[in-house]
Design an enzyme around this catalytic site. Structure first.
Site, PDB file in Angstrom:
ATOM      1  N   TYR A 165      41.414  27.414  -6.870  1.00 46.32           N
ATOM      2  CA  TYR A 165      40.237  26.977  -6.024  1.00 46.32           C
ATOM      3  C   TYR A 165      39.177  25.659  -6.185  1.00 46.32           C
ATOM      4  O   TYR A 165      38.768  24.661  -5.447  1.00 46.32           O
ATOM      5  CB  TYR A 165      39.312  28.047  -5.872  1.00 46.32           C
ATOM      6  CG  TYR A 165      38.228  28.108  -4.528  1.00 46.32           C
ATOM      7  CD1 TYR A 165      38.594  28.280  -3.327  1.00 46.32           C
ATOM      8  CD2 TYR A 165      37.255  27.304  -4.978  1.00 46.32           C
ATOM      9  CE1 TYR A 165      37.839  27.904  -2.222  1.00 46.32           C
ATOM     10  CE2 TYR A 165      36.089  27.634  -3.712  1.00 46.32           C
ATOM     11  CZ  TYR A 165      36.367  27.319  -2.540  1.00 46.32           C
ATOM     12  OH  TYR A 165      35.389  27.583  -1.670  1.00 46.32           O
ATOM     13  N   LYS A 169      39.291  21.658  -4.453  1.00 48.49           N
ATOM     14  CA  LYS A 169      37.585  21.004  -4.569  1.00 48.49           C
ATOM     15  C   LYS A 169      38.078  19.574  -5.274  1.00 48.49           C
ATOM     16  O   LYS A 169      37.055  18.868  -4.604  1.00 48.49           O
ATOM     17  CB  LYS A 169      37.155  22.705  -4.341  1.00 48.49           C
ATOM     18  CG  LYS A 169      37.068  23.305  -3.277  1.00 48.49           C
ATOM     19  CD  LYS A 169      37.175  22.935  -2.644  1.00 48.49           C
ATOM     20  CE  LYS A 169      36.562  24.072  -0.570  1.00 48.49           C
ATOM     21  NZ  LYS A 169      37.319  23.735   0.171  1.00 48.49           N
TER      22      LYS A 169
END
Length: 322
Positions: A165, A169
């Site tokens: 994740y 980002k």
């Protein structure tokens, strides 16, 4: 000051069927924007699909007197992203604002993630953002105007279970800073929001801790993030390439910085790096270079070459073959 309005502007908001995206779409519409409400309607982990969330938000905007159209294209596909951009252009003849908000969450230690889960997370966060940027960029460049708001995360600071994740980002951060430089001469600003909010994703992450869930819900409602996004999406935004941290009623700035570091008397050695490590990592003095050129110029100046002005680098031109 006068209210920040979006009259005459057209905005595309991805992941706008629920949570943060819904709040962004509602606020932009309330301030006069015509909004394409995009949402595939997946679960938190990216599985499944439903047209209901996008249509519900678009209907909510229309019921309030605004203009909106629902869209269910999956932005993890480049062709679908182009078709989403075309919806705005065909319906209203322009595309002024893009809010890249679509995201999913699969939070587990690295060794527990499957290949398919890694791909799904990166396809959504990096792929979806990149696909939409590529889809809208030609139109904004031709118009000489564009406002893009990407979504980063506090996952950039690191924690357990966030590896893939956070990787997605981190890639969005790189897209934001690089395209801010690329868009500067085109009238396009590219900024990012780092939201802290009680959403399906964040509440799932604290499932079982009722007290923490209540605290998140009380202190960090999703509606508190929307004004920050609207500010970054407005024609008068005074910055590009920046990350604004939207955490409840507190708004701050998150930035990449380089410390002053240590200068070796001669060629550096592992031992000299070890010796100077406290000074190397000290944050008492730091810089926030706005480009690769500016960062390189500073390093060269510290080595006694040239000045501190950014170098005239053209990284968009391929090098000539040797």
């Amino acid at each position: 000051m006068d209210p920040l309005r979006f009259d005459g502007r057209v905005a595309v908001v991805t992941g706008a069927g629920r949570g943060l995206g819904r709040e962004y779409a509602l606020l932009l519409a309330a301030r006069g924007a015509r909004v394409v409400v995009n949402d595939v309607g997946t679960g938190i982990d990216g599985r499944g699909a439903s047209p209901s969330p996008a249509h519900a938000v678009a209907e909510e905007i229309r019921a309030g007197g605004g203009e909106a159209v629902a869209d269910v294209h999956d932005v993890t596909g480049a062709a679908a992203a182009r078709e989403l951009a075309a919806v705005a252009l065909e319906r209203w003849g322009r595309l002024d604002v893009l809010v890249n908000n679509a995201g999913i969450s699969v939070l587990r230690p690295l060794q527990e993630l499957s290949d398919e889960e890694c791909r799904r997370v990166l396809d959504t966060h990096l792929g979806g953002t990149l696909n939409m940027l590529r889809a809208v960029w030609p139109h904004m460049a031709a118009a000489g105007y564009g406002r893009i708001v990407n979504t980063c995360s506090e996952a950039l600071f690191g924690d357990t279970g966030l590896s893939v994740y956070a990787a997605g980002k981190g890639a969005v951060l790189g897209l934001t800073t690089s395209l801010a430089a690329e868009g500067a001469s085109l009238g396009i600003t590219v900024n990012a929001v780092v939201p802290v909010a009680a959403t399906r994703m964040s509440l799932e992450a604290v499932e079982g801790d009722d007290q923490l869930a209540a605290t998140l819900t009380s202190l960090f409602p999703a509606r508190h993030v929307a004004p920050v996004v609207a500010f970054l999406a407005h024609e008068g935004v005074p910055c590009t390439g920046e990350l604004l941290h939207a955490a409840g009623r507190r708004t701050g700035r998150i930035f990449l910085a380089a410390t002053e570091g240590a200068l070796s008397a001669g060629d550096p050695t592992p031992e000299s790096v070890h010796e100077h490590f406290p000074r190397i990592r000290s944050t008492e003095g730091f810089r926030t270079p706005q480009s690769v050129s500016a960062s390189m110029a500073y390093s060269m100046a510290r080595l006694g070459v040239g000045g501190t002005e950014p170098l005239a680098l053209d990284l968009s031109t391929p090098a000539s073959p040797a």
